[in-house]
Design an enzyme around this catalytic site. Structure first.
Site, PDB file in Angstrom:
ATOM      1  N   HIS A  10      59.780  25.789 -68.574  1.00  0.00           N
ATOM      2  CA  HIS A  10      59.339  26.105 -69.946  1.00  0.00           C
ATOM      3  C   HIS A  10      57.972  26.788 -69.991  1.00  0.00           C
ATOM      4  O   HIS A  10      57.503  27.308 -68.985  1.00  0.00           O
ATOM      5  CB  HIS A  10      59.352  24.842 -70.829  1.00  0.00           C
ATOM      6  CG  HIS A  10      60.563  24.008 -70.619  1.00  0.00           C
ATOM      7  ND1 HIS A  10      61.810  24.400 -71.035  1.00  0.00           N
ATOM      8  CD2 HIS A  10      60.744  22.823 -69.988  1.00  0.00           C
ATOM      9  CE1 HIS A  10      62.705  23.490 -70.684  1.00  0.00           C
ATOM     10  NE2 HIS A  10      62.089  22.524 -70.039  1.00  0.00           N
ATOM     11  N   GLU A  30      55.696  19.474 -72.106  1.00  0.00           N
ATOM     12  CA  GLU A  30      56.388  19.343 -70.820  1.00  0.00           C
ATOM     13  C   GLU A  30      55.845  20.321 -69.782  1.00  0.00           C
ATOM     14  O   GLU A  30      55.638  19.960 -68.617  1.00  0.00           O
ATOM     15  CB  GLU A  30      57.903  19.544 -70.981  1.00  0.00           C
ATOM     16  CG  GLU A  30      58.621  19.321 -69.641  1.00  0.00           C
ATOM     17  CD  GLU A  30      60.106  19.637 -69.660  1.00  0.00           C
ATOM     18  OE1 GLU A  30      60.711  19.688 -70.736  1.00  0.00           O
ATOM     19  OE2 GLU A  30      60.655  19.836 -68.559  1.00  0.00           O
ATOM     20  N   HIS A  86      60.723  19.710 -63.767  1.00  0.00           N
ATOM     21  CA  HIS A  86      60.844  19.399 -65.200  1.00  0.00           C
ATOM     22  C   HIS A  86      60.528  17.929 -65.458  1.00  0.00           C
ATOM     23  O   HIS A  86      60.409  17.123 -64.528  1.00  0.00           O
ATOM     24  CB  HIS A  86      62.284  19.657 -65.675  1.00  0.00           C
ATOM     25  CG  HIS A  86      62.614  21.096 -65.846  1.00  0.00           C
ATOM     26  ND1 HIS A  86      62.729  21.682 -67.071  1.00  0.00           N
ATOM     27  CD2 HIS A  86      62.844  22.068 -64.928  1.00  0.00           C
ATOM     28  CE1 HIS A  86      63.031  22.972 -66.914  1.00  0.00           C
ATOM     29  NE2 HIS A  86      63.102  23.227 -65.615  1.00  0.00           N
ATOM     30  N   GLU A 155      63.994  16.409 -62.513  1.00  0.00           N
ATOM     31  CA  GLU A 155      63.446  15.842 -63.744  1.00  0.00           C
ATOM     32  C   GLU A 155      62.631  14.644 -63.269  1.00  0.00           C
ATOM     33  O   GLU A 155      63.186  13.653 -62.802  1.00  0.00           O
ATOM     34  CB  GLU A 155      64.560  15.377 -64.695  1.00  0.00           C
ATOM     35  CG  GLU A 155      65.521  16.459 -65.159  1.00  0.00           C
ATOM     36  CD  GLU A 155      65.028  17.236 -66.375  1.00  0.00           C
ATOM     37  OE1 GLU A 155      63.842  17.083 -66.762  1.00  0.00           O
ATOM     38  OE2 GLU A 155      65.832  18.008 -66.932  1.00  0.00           O
TER      39      GLU A 155
HETATM   40 ZN   LIG Z   1      62.589  20.766 -69.016  1.00  0.00          ZN
END
Ligand SMILES: [Zn+2]
Length: 259
Positions: A10, A30, A86, A155
């Site tokens: 992102h 994030e 992430h 993640e």
């Molecule tokens: Zn993400």
């Protein structure tokens, strides 16, 4: 030369991608968490040879680089590994969380091998947390599907889990996550250590325990913003000179902008 693409997911202003306000009033973005780990990995990797590195995101965070632009760049460059960093969401403030390390739905044998190394090295450093039933799932994700090389998306934890949020916000977690992921890249790419860690060394100060500034001292040290007077002493009550103030200011700018 092992060619690594590192991708902080992102951009700073991507809508929605942030910590849940009730758990983090600052609603930390994030990208900030993703990039913090990637930046630390780059500093740790600087202690090794045998690799080249490309960042697929915009290091300033100003632009959320399109997924296609990220994977096109990796394919054009002929990368050996694509690693996307992430932080997760989907718990809406409910208990749970933990890391998940994704690969494509029909991954190559090499990709599966890398997934396991990345997962194991991450957990070894960052610890076991959360309640994921499967920490190594397969999913149809763009960065895993459209890349011509093994591609893994991690993640690191949930931005809307009461257990994960305090952890993933901490500087020490980001450091341990970066350590684990770097160790995975070293193992996968066969990188050679060329120098000992300097600014990213583990904090070994013996004179800060119980000091009102202990937490912040550890954090700025791990961020590479301030060093001790030697490896084991910070001298927390000693004044700062004008030259030291200039160096600290420069390091803060580098930490934030990457330049
Ligand atoms: Zn993400």
């Amino acid at each position: 030369m092992f060619k690594i693409v590192l991708d902080a997911g992102h951009g700073r202003n991507t809508p929605g991608k942030r910590c849940l306000k009730s758990l983090d009033p600052a609603e930390t973005r994030e990208w900030v968490l993703n990039a913090r780990i990637c930046d630390k990995m780059e500093r740790l990797l600087a202690n090794y040879s045998g690799y080249e590195l490309l960042r697929a995101d915009d290091r300033t965070g100003a632009t959320d680089v399109a997924l296609k632009a990220r994977t096109d760049a990796a394919n054009r460059w002929g990368a050996d590994l694509y690693l996307s960093v992430h932080h997760n969401a989907g718990l809406g403030g409910r208990n749970g969380g933990g890391p998940e390390v994704y690969v494509y739905t029909s991954p190559s044998a090499k990709t599966v091998e890398y997934q396991k190394i990345i997962h194991d090295c991450f957990v070894e450093r960052a610890g076991k947390f959360g309640n994921r039933a499967n920490e190594m799932p397969r999913k149809n994700l763009h960065v895993c599907r459209e890349t011509h090389m093994p591609s893994v998306l991690i993640e690191c934890g949930f931005m809307d889990s009461p257990g994960d949020v305090p952890l993933i916000l901490s500087e020490s977690f980001a450091y341990k996550a970066a350590q684990g992921l770097t160790e995975a890249l070293v193992q996968i790419g066969g990188l050679k250590k060329v120098k000992e860690e300097t600014s990213m060394a583990e904090c070994k100060f013996t004179d800060i325990s119980g000091h009102y500034g202990e937490k912040q001292i550890r954090e700025v040290f791990e961020m590479g913003i301030m060093n001790g007077v030697d490896e084991t002493h910070f001298e927390p009550d000693k004044p700062v000179t004008r030259a030291q103030a200039a160096i600290i200011a420069r390091n803060v700018v580098r930490y934030i902008t990457g330049k």
